[in-house]
Design a protein around this motif. Sequence first.
Motif, PDB file in Angstrom:
ATOM      1  N   VAL A 122       0.851  -1.203   0.000  1.00  0.00           N
ATOM      2  CA  VAL A 122       0.000   0.000   0.000  1.00  0.00           C
ATOM      3  C   VAL A 122       0.884   1.249   0.000  1.00  0.00           C
ATOM      4  O   VAL A 122       0.498   2.300   0.507  1.00  0.00           O
ATOM      5  N   SER A 123       2.081   1.122  -0.589  1.00  0.00           N
ATOM      6  CA  SER A 123       3.061   2.203  -0.530  1.00  0.00           C
ATOM      7  C   SER A 123       2.520   3.503  -1.092  1.00  0.00           C
ATOM      8  O   SER A 123       2.638   4.564  -0.465  1.00  0.00           O
ATOM      9  N   GLU A 124       1.932   3.433  -2.288  1.00  0.00           N
ATOM     10  CA  GLU A 124       1.496   4.661  -2.931  1.00  0.00           C
ATOM     11  C   GLU A 124       0.383   5.331  -2.149  1.00  0.00           C
ATOM     12  O   GLU A 124       0.390   6.552  -1.931  1.00  0.00           O
ATOM     13  N   GLN A 125      -0.602   4.538  -1.709  1.00  0.00           N
ATOM     14  CA  GLN A 125      -1.698   5.111  -0.937  1.00  0.00           C
ATOM     15  C   GLN A 125      -1.185   5.731   0.356  1.00  0.00           C
ATOM     16  O   GLN A 125      -1.609   6.823   0.757  1.00  0.00           O
ATOM     17  N   ALA A 126      -0.241   5.024   1.021  1.00  0.00           N
ATOM     18  CA  ALA A 126       0.279   5.527   2.290  1.00  0.00           C
ATOM     19  C   ALA A 126       1.075   6.818   2.093  1.00  0.00           C
ATOM     20  O   ALA A 126       0.993   7.739   2.904  1.00  0.00           O
TER      21      ALA A 126
END
Length: 638
Positions: A122-126
């Motif tokens: 969930v790197s981008e969302q985080a």
Amino acid sequence: MAESDRTVAAEAGFDGATVLIVVCEGPDLVVRALNATMQDLVPGREIEGRPIAEALPEVTSDQGVERYLEVFHSGVPYRSPEWRTQMRTVDGDMVEVITDLTIVPWRRDGEVVGVVATGVDVSEQARQRRAAENVEAARRTAELRAETAEETVQVIQSALLPDALPVVPTVDLSARYLLAVDNTRAGGDWFDAVVRPDGHVALVVGDVVGHGVDASAVMGSLRSVLQERLTDAVPLGDAVRRLDAFAATCTEARASTVCVVELDPETGDIEYCTAGHPPPLVVSSTGETRYLVPSGAGPLATGCEVVTVRDRMEPDDLVLLYTDGIVERPQRDLARGTVELAEVASSTARNLTLSEGAPARTVERVCQLTLEVLTRIGGYTDDITLLAAQRVPAITPFDLVLPAQPRSLGDLRHALSDWLAAWQVRSLDEMTVQHALGELATNVVEHAYVDRPDAERTVQVRADVDARGRFVATVSDNGRWQASGPQPGRGAGLVMARNFVGQVEIDPGEEGTTVTVAHELTRPVLMLASAGTGGWEVVEEPPFEAALEDAPTPTVRVRGAVDLDGADALRTRLLRTLPHGGREVLVDLAGVTFLGSSGVQVLHEVLRSDDAGFTLVAPYGSVAQHVLQLVKLPYLGE
């Protein structure tokens, strides 16, 4: 379906899964399998057949292995949203991976033989969420000062605790205050940092028995009493004894704990008292840690003798004061929490944990990342306070010589902004210093060389921070100042400088004039409602611009610095706006980064103009609002 077909299907599903999967076996957590998605994250590494701590050392640095072992020994699954890990690529670069992490036991015949870890990337969302949180961090801190009645504790804490720390030449300071998740448990922690009359720095962290509004009120009283004593030239032990005597008169303050450390920045000598409070942690420049020996004093107002102890900090050593909320967390006893605090503080001090994008300053990194890493392990139920101080080399004083010309004013602002960035002062302090020195430099440009055409037309600005944490600067020239003419709105440069910094001394001489100013600098502190990231960043000054927008109300939007050059451009823009006749014209100053007395003169002129109804707009807290309030020009705040 045949068993062989099931096996093929399972293997295909394992390797084709888009989540990260690692299977470990035994107490050494030997990696037995990882899927293609996980292997693609660390290409070229030999992973299978090796303990995970060796194969993926990044997992060790952020307490990940401990979570694997907990699941292996307890058989209880572990889940953590947005677990941050930084993996080293084949090129040696660090890549941050944020996953919703799940670790479950791997059982065989009912016995736990290993663990299976899965991570949904969930790197981008985080990152998007974190970026938004960073932008809003300062705003949230301010909003805590005006919350509804349901959040009374937060409002009281915010009002009673310092919102800034002093800036000291050879001691770097940082603090974090995290409110308890449950408001009924919030309100007992407090901290302070005081520069004493001899230049020593006193660090304070305390904890009041109880929670809620009553505890916050007691906290405020204790902080005020101790702060008053520390600002006087009394020994540290006497200051704590005065606090102990006051606590004895207040039932709610009895058994409160406090830790006070007094640091001599020059020698590194420290004197401290741990009145029933956990002892400070010292982290060396190489990451070695040691807890200071408790002084032996008991909690306040319990009849125990106040005892102080002496120790020493070497150059680059860091001392961390904290409250018990960081070591007594759910599922963590005091002993284990104390060990974890030392481990994580050491790792973050050396920038080995979540290093990508971490704060450059060691104290800021230790406070921010220690809080983040430890609270995500089991959460937290009590307020948490961290206060860090590090012995650091002095920053080189500011010294700049420029031609006494209007274009030099922008060069001065940019150079001064870069220098102040190293100190990471509050934006209000930077605005104050910039305007005071900008006005003095403008005086040199306009008036110093009127009757000395053959003199070397320069302006020299020097600045430093003294041992008391005061910004002291001089502005010098080789000429002689001339009084400005009776221009409305002008001739106020020195008045503005005095009102901004308070202390201005003028030393005229045959060889030139030197003006000295002094101002106390501070560094912001974030009061957090959640254990996220929050930091400090440099904002670049935009180029000057004054653009007209016609609808729905004619508006001149001004951006950048309104200094001598900017004032001329602003006057031209506003004069071109006059043909709008009797229509109202708004002058939006929200984007102004510097508003000098020359700009004030232009605004004074347009407000007196009969040809157009100009209205100044300056949002509350903006640079323009501070200046307009100072010179008493009318404006709309919203």
